[in-house]
Design an enzyme around this catalytic site. Sequence first.
Site, PDB file in Angstrom:
ATOM      1  N   THR A 153       0.734  -1.210   0.037  1.00  0.00           N
ATOM      2  CA  THR A 153       0.135  -0.143  -0.007  1.00  0.00           C
ATOM      3  C   THR A 153       0.729   1.403  -0.097  1.00  0.00           C
ATOM      4  OG1 THR A 153      -0.311   0.717   2.431  1.00  0.00           O
ATOM      5  CG2 THR A 153      -1.788  -1.413   1.269  1.00  0.00           C
ATOM      6  N   ASP A 154       2.347   1.296   0.223  1.00  0.00           N
ATOM      7  CA  ASP A 154       3.004   2.501   0.197  1.00  0.00           C
ATOM      8  C   ASP A 154       4.249   2.349  -0.636  1.00  0.00           C
ATOM      9  OD1 ASP A 154       3.301   5.103   0.692  1.00  0.00           O
ATOM     10  OD2 ASP A 154       4.443   4.555   2.446  1.00  0.00           O
ATOM     11  N   LEU A 155       4.142   1.578  -1.637  1.00  0.00           N
ATOM     12  CA  LEU A 155       5.247   1.269  -2.510  1.00  0.00           C
ATOM     13  C   LEU A 155       5.793   2.304  -3.356  1.00  0.00           C
ATOM     14  CD1 LEU A 155       7.539  -0.974  -2.484  1.00  0.00           C
ATOM     15  CD2 LEU A 155       6.187  -2.311  -4.098  1.00  0.00           C
TER      16      LEU A 155
END
Length: 289
Positions: free
Chosen positions: A183-185
């Site tokens: 979700t935060d790549l």
Amino acid sequence: MSRLPAEGGPTGADWVATVDRLARECLDAWDLEVTGAPMTGWTAVVHPVVRRDGTGGPLVLKVGWPHVESAQEHLALRAWDGRGAVRLVAADPSRGALLLEQLDAARDLEGVDIDEACAVVGGLYRELHVPAPPTIRTLTAYLDPYLTQLRQRTDLPRRVITRVTGLARDLLAEPGPRVLLHTDLHFENVLAAERAPWLAIDPKPLAGPAAYELHPLLRNRIEEMGTGSSLRWSVRRRLEVTCEAAGLDEELGRLWCMVRCGVEILWAAVDGDDAELSKNLTLLKALED
């Protein structure tokens, strides 16, 4: 950090006052020796370390502020077991501490050609999108409170609220596998490594459809995309390259990015951050057909 309110644990200020003690406790518990200067991210302090007995090679001790998005980081890293992500050596959730393999913190994707960087991230998605462990929080549970708040806002364009919440409702209702999401790549959360060219760090894990992942690749390095028609082309190009490398449905990725823009718009409105509000409204418009 000192301005952050508690999220089920200490406030940012209380954590800052105790983080050095927590690190010392972990060094003793895991028999570690610090080998260099500490590094800081948004919500964590990272110390390069080695085991005092000389085994195991270079490692890092990450001590993070306990908050909702970080609470299950160790579970995701354990599930991946080094496939596409930094390898977890040990975890102490009560202290917010992780012992990890050491990667090259000086080399991320921030300065890599954008097509190549998106292709790298897409390749990592293929490794990271394994079946989600049953203990991982679901995307539906994560989004529901924000969608409710968004519907209640009177200071945002009604068409934006209607579009985003309607899309979220329809997308969440679609059948399909629920995988483990990072979700935060974004480009700074991918570091070079010795055992693989690139590995992911700092997940904020959820269980949901794979196409939810893509928004961080649009909100970061946004200054490179220009404005107007150039921005729209660049947004679509990033989605195209990443989805091709990841084997994801580009149209679903586009729609999920619109939902995530809506959540970012909500956060910006709550924080009174006009720059973030404008950025995500602009991205939302570029993502529309």
